[in-house]
Motif scaffolding. Sequence first.
Motif, PDB file in Angstrom:
ATOM      1  N   GLN A   1      -1.773   4.801   3.135  1.00  0.00           N
ATOM      2  CA  GLN A   1      -2.668   3.703   3.497  1.00  0.00           C
ATOM      3  C   GLN A   1      -3.983   3.893   2.747  1.00  0.00           C
ATOM      4  O   GLN A   1      -4.584   4.957   2.814  1.00  0.00           O
ATOM      5  CB  GLN A   1      -2.895   3.684   5.006  1.00  0.00           C
ATOM      6  CG  GLN A   1      -1.595   3.414   5.764  1.00  0.00           C
ATOM      7  CD  GLN A   1      -1.767   3.317   7.252  1.00  0.00           C
ATOM      8  OE1 GLN A   1      -2.129   4.284   7.908  1.00  0.00           O
ATOM      9  NE2 GLN A   1      -1.487   2.152   7.807  1.00  0.00           N
TER      10      GLN A   1
ATOM     11  N   HIS B   1       4.463   6.273   3.400  1.00  0.00           N
ATOM     12  CA  HIS B   1       3.677   5.233   4.069  1.00  0.00           C
ATOM     13  C   HIS B   1       2.185   5.563   3.905  1.00  0.00           C
ATOM     14  O   HIS B   1       1.484   5.854   4.871  1.00  0.00           O
ATOM     15  CB  HIS B   1       4.089   5.200   5.548  1.00  0.00           C
ATOM     16  CG  HIS B   1       3.488   4.105   6.341  1.00  0.00           C
ATOM     17  ND1 HIS B   1       2.465   4.295   7.224  1.00  0.00           N
ATOM     18  CD2 HIS B   1       3.768   2.779   6.372  1.00  0.00           C
ATOM     19  CE1 HIS B   1       2.146   3.138   7.776  1.00  0.00           C
ATOM     20  NE2 HIS B   1       2.916   2.208   7.286  1.00  0.00           N
TER      21      HIS B   1
ATOM     22  N   ASP C   1       0.787  -1.232   0.000  1.00  0.00           N
ATOM     23  CA  ASP C   1       0.000   0.000   0.000  1.00  0.00           C
ATOM     24  C   ASP C   1       0.823   1.287   0.000  1.00  0.00           C
ATOM     25  O   ASP C   1       0.266   2.379  -0.096  1.00  0.00           O
ATOM     26  CB  ASP C   1      -0.971   0.000   1.198  1.00  0.00           C
ATOM     27  CG  ASP C   1      -0.268  -0.194   2.538  1.00  0.00           C
ATOM     28  OD1 ASP C   1       0.897  -0.646   2.548  1.00  0.00           O
ATOM     29  OD2 ASP C   1      -0.883   0.099   3.571  1.00  0.00           O
ATOM     30  N   ASN C   2       2.141   1.195   0.113  1.00  0.00           N
ATOM     31  CA  ASN C   2       2.974   2.403   0.110  1.00  0.00           C
ATOM     32  C   ASN C   2       3.057   3.010  -1.282  1.00  0.00           C
ATOM     33  O   ASN C   2       2.689   2.380  -2.279  1.00  0.00           O
ATOM     34  CB  ASN C   2       4.385   2.068   0.590  1.00  0.00           C
ATOM     35  CG  ASN C   2       4.422   1.620   2.037  1.00  0.00           C
ATOM     36  OD1 ASN C   2       3.561   2.003   2.833  1.00  0.00           O
ATOM     37  ND2 ASN C   2       5.421   0.814   2.373  1.00  0.00           N
TER      38      ASN C   2
HETATM   39 MN    MN Z   1       0.698  -0.067   5.120  1.00  0.00          MN
END
Ligand code: MN
Length: 243
Positions: A218, A216, A104-105
């Motif tokens: 999400q 990072h 998901d990054n």
């Molecule tokens: Mn993540």
Amino acid sequence: PVIYLVTPTYRRPEQIPDLTRLAQTLLNVPAVHWIVVEDNSALSPAIASLLKRYGIPHTHLKAQMPEKYKKSKLKPRGVANRNAALDWVRSNCKSGVVYFADDDNTYDIRLFEEMRFTKKVSMWPVGLVTKVGLSSPVVNDKGVVVDFFDGWMANRKFPVDMAGFAVSVQLILEKSDVYMPYVPGHEEDGFLKKLDVSPADIEPKANWCTQIFVWHTQTKSNTPANRTTATGKRYKGTNIDTL
Ligand code: MN
Ligand code: UGA
């Protein structure tokens, strides 16, 4: 050197969109081998066909989170997957670099050229980590890592995010019994400590840790809702129920 990019992944509605974005990022990266490890009892056909479709050199594996951790609120996410990938690397690789790239990054493709020539362990900043918005090594004017900045120190020797470091295959082969621990929040620190890394070994990248090439991010998940059409019928046109 080849970058062995290890991506743990698990079944959820955002899985295919997240992997599609990552696949299309990797299409722009030379000499990469994508190790996709599913936290699942069987390999998903949708992921197998995604991997085949993009033609990125890849290995498709599965490794489930042990049952005892699944029930806990704070889970060691992606640990079984990454450890299965370490086994694969140890049996199949002689050189190169390993990077743990969560599905998901968001990755700027310039990051991959920063890590490619890692001798032991390289590190760089990760954006959007915790409320302070950044996790980064602190580098002095000689180019030596002397400290760390992170919104969650938790007594860690290496308060870094999974996306903030890469390790050479050579080091992974030398430390042949080192795996990632099943300790939520301490996976990175536990792994780097067991690799016997000292701060002086760390190779700071991204212009001595002054540039951000990975975030990072999400992907937001929605709670399931009724799926009715304009005329009040149940919508059954796509596979939205199965992914
Ligand atoms: Mn993540
Ligand atoms: C943060 C870190 O960035 C992760 O690398 C670390 O594993 C995690 O915290 C942790 O300490 O547990 P976060 O965004 O909170 O990550 O976690 P996710 O992105 O939800 O999960 C990390 C990776 O594991 C993802 O690639 C995800 O697909 C995978 N995962 C997650 C599984 O394989 N199984 C799960 O049950 C959950």
